[in-house]
Scaffold this active site. Structure first.
Site, PDB file in Angstrom:
ATOM      1  N   LYS A  58      33.961   6.933   1.517  1.00 38.93           N
ATOM      2  CA  LYS A  58      34.240   7.032   2.947  1.00 38.93           C
ATOM      3  C   LYS A  58      35.576   7.740   3.189  1.00 38.93           C
ATOM      4  O   LYS A  58      36.479   7.661   2.336  1.00 38.93           O
ATOM      5  CB  LYS A  58      34.214   5.646   3.603  1.00 38.93           C
TER       6      LYS A  58
ATOM      7  N   SER B 106      38.047  16.264 -12.403  1.00 38.50           N
ATOM      8  CA  SER B 106      39.233  16.028 -11.582  1.00 38.50           C
ATOM      9  C   SER B 106      40.304  17.043 -11.926  1.00 38.50           C
ATOM     10  O   SER B 106      40.478  17.408 -13.092  1.00 38.50           O
ATOM     11  CB  SER B 106      39.767  14.611 -11.808  1.00 38.50           C
ATOM     12  N   ARG B 107      41.023  17.486 -10.922  1.00 33.62           N
ATOM     13  CA  ARG B 107      42.120  18.427 -11.171  1.00 33.62           C
ATOM     14  C   ARG B 107      43.333  17.741 -11.770  1.00 33.62           C
ATOM     15  O   ARG B 107      44.124  18.369 -12.474  1.00 33.62           O
ATOM     16  CB  ARG B 107      42.525  19.112  -9.856  1.00 33.62           C
TER      17      ARG B 107
ATOM     18  N   ILE C 264      41.408   5.257  -5.830  1.00 36.39           N
ATOM     19  CA  ILE C 264      40.206   4.515  -5.476  1.00 36.39           C
ATOM     20  C   ILE C 264      39.177   4.579  -6.599  1.00 36.39           C
ATOM     21  O   ILE C 264      38.447   3.619  -6.850  1.00 36.39           O
ATOM     22  CB  ILE C 264      39.608   5.009  -4.142  1.00 36.39           C
TER      23      ILE C 264
ATOM     24  N   ASP D  90      41.940   6.369   8.279  1.00 34.74           N
ATOM     25  CA  ASP D  90      41.402   6.177   6.936  1.00 34.74           C
ATOM     26  C   ASP D  90      41.137   4.692   6.694  1.00 34.74           C
ATOM     27  O   ASP D  90      40.034   4.324   6.269  1.00 34.74           O
ATOM     28  CB  ASP D  90      42.354   6.746   5.890  1.00 34.74           C
TER      29      ASP D  90
END
Length: 308
Positions: free
Chosen positions: A91, A37-38, A15, A169
């Site tokens: 979201k 970010s991992r 996303i 979701d």
């Protein structure tokens, strides 16, 4: 504040790559200064493993967009708020209602903006639909939100875990539109189909009503292949309104209505910039409340195992 907002992004997944990063890069309201970010990276800016590292090293950071799974979002959002940063929540805004309530109060105390984003509300047909319905008596509502989870969420095991929401979701996108265009309503019953090897539902049948007794029926399903279905049909005394393709198409009694091009995430980031510059917050929990009510009141039926 007229200079671009110095923003960082946390969670470089699908996303973020598809929506957040392109909009931030194209918007004059923002300057992307770092990502954390991992597993993912973004060229052209410093990349960090954690939000804590980003905050420690980026002294001019003003805001963050949090795009990691909802189960991990509370700790990151609270850390950002306590560091004096404005926070954009992808979201759903959290894994529970209570945690988002705590974040809202923390943002108020710290004097920063908190935005619980609902991208489907910014689909081009949603505001015209809301305006048209505001003067009509509604007879019934039917919602069909059915898509292919293997296409939209390949290999994302977190979405099947507790707090990942499963079919809610995408289903919460429908609820975000419905709560925006319809009078307040509440759940009267639901059936949730849960794969025997998963924690979250793959399908749901939900029944709602409002104070006037209007029947509202929603069907969510993650097993649809081929063309995807994102439709809301509202029968009124003055005709039928249909929002289709997630709100990108609006028809009244079968006649297409003229709409601007789709720009959901541009709308979200325009809204966030306005909140930051006015010192306000926007945290509407109604879509998450309805999803939580479905988990609270819905009957669960075990269905065959799901494998990606």
């Amino acid at each position: 504040m007229t200079d671009p907002i110095r923003i960082g992004l946390v969670g470089v997944g699908k996303i973020a790559r598809d929506q957040h990063l392109p909009v931030i890069d194209a918007s004059p309201d923002y300057r992307l200064v770092a990502v954390a970010s991992r597993h993912g990276e973004h060229a052209g800016v410093p990349n960090y493993r954690t939000l804590a590292e980003m905050i420690a090293e980026q002294g001019g950071l003003q805001a963050v967009a949090l795009c990691q799974p909802p189960q991990a979002r509370f700790e990151a959002a609270l850390a950002a708020i306590e560091a004096g940063l404005h926070v954009f929540l992808e979201k759903p805004p959290g894994a529970t209602l209570a945690e988002v309530g705590l974040l809202t109060e923390a943002a108020r105390r710290r004097g920063v903006s908190l935005f619980a984003s609902w991208h489907s509300r910014f689909a081009p047909g949603v505001e015209p639909a809301r305006s048209w319905l505001s003067t009509r008596r509604i007879r019934s509502v039917s919602i069909a939100w059915m898509e292919d989870v293997r296409h939209w969420h390949p290999g994302q095991d977190w979405i099947w875990e507790a707090g990942g929401m499963g079919v809610f979701d995408p289903g919460i996108n429908a609820l975000s539109i419905a709560t925006h265009i319809l009078p307040p309503f509440f759940l009267t019953g639901a059936t949730l189909e849960v794969p025997e090897n998963r924690q979250a539902p793959i399908a749901g049948d939900l029944r709602f009503t409002d104070a006037a007794g209007t029947p509202i029926h929603a069907t969510f399903d993650w097993r649809q292949t081929g063309p995807q279905t994102w439709d809301i049909r509202v029968e009124t005394e003055d005709g039928t309104l249909v929002l289709s393709k997630g709100g990108a198409v609006l028809t009244l009694d079968g006649r297409d209505q003229p709409l601007p091009p789709e720009a959901e995430y541009r709308g979200l980031y325009d809204r966030f910039a306005a909140l930051v510059r006015s010192g306000a917050s926007d945290v509407d929990l109604n879509p998450l409340i309805h999803a939580a009510d479905a988990f609270l009141r819905g009957e669960r039926r075990s269905v065959e195992a799901f494998t990606d």
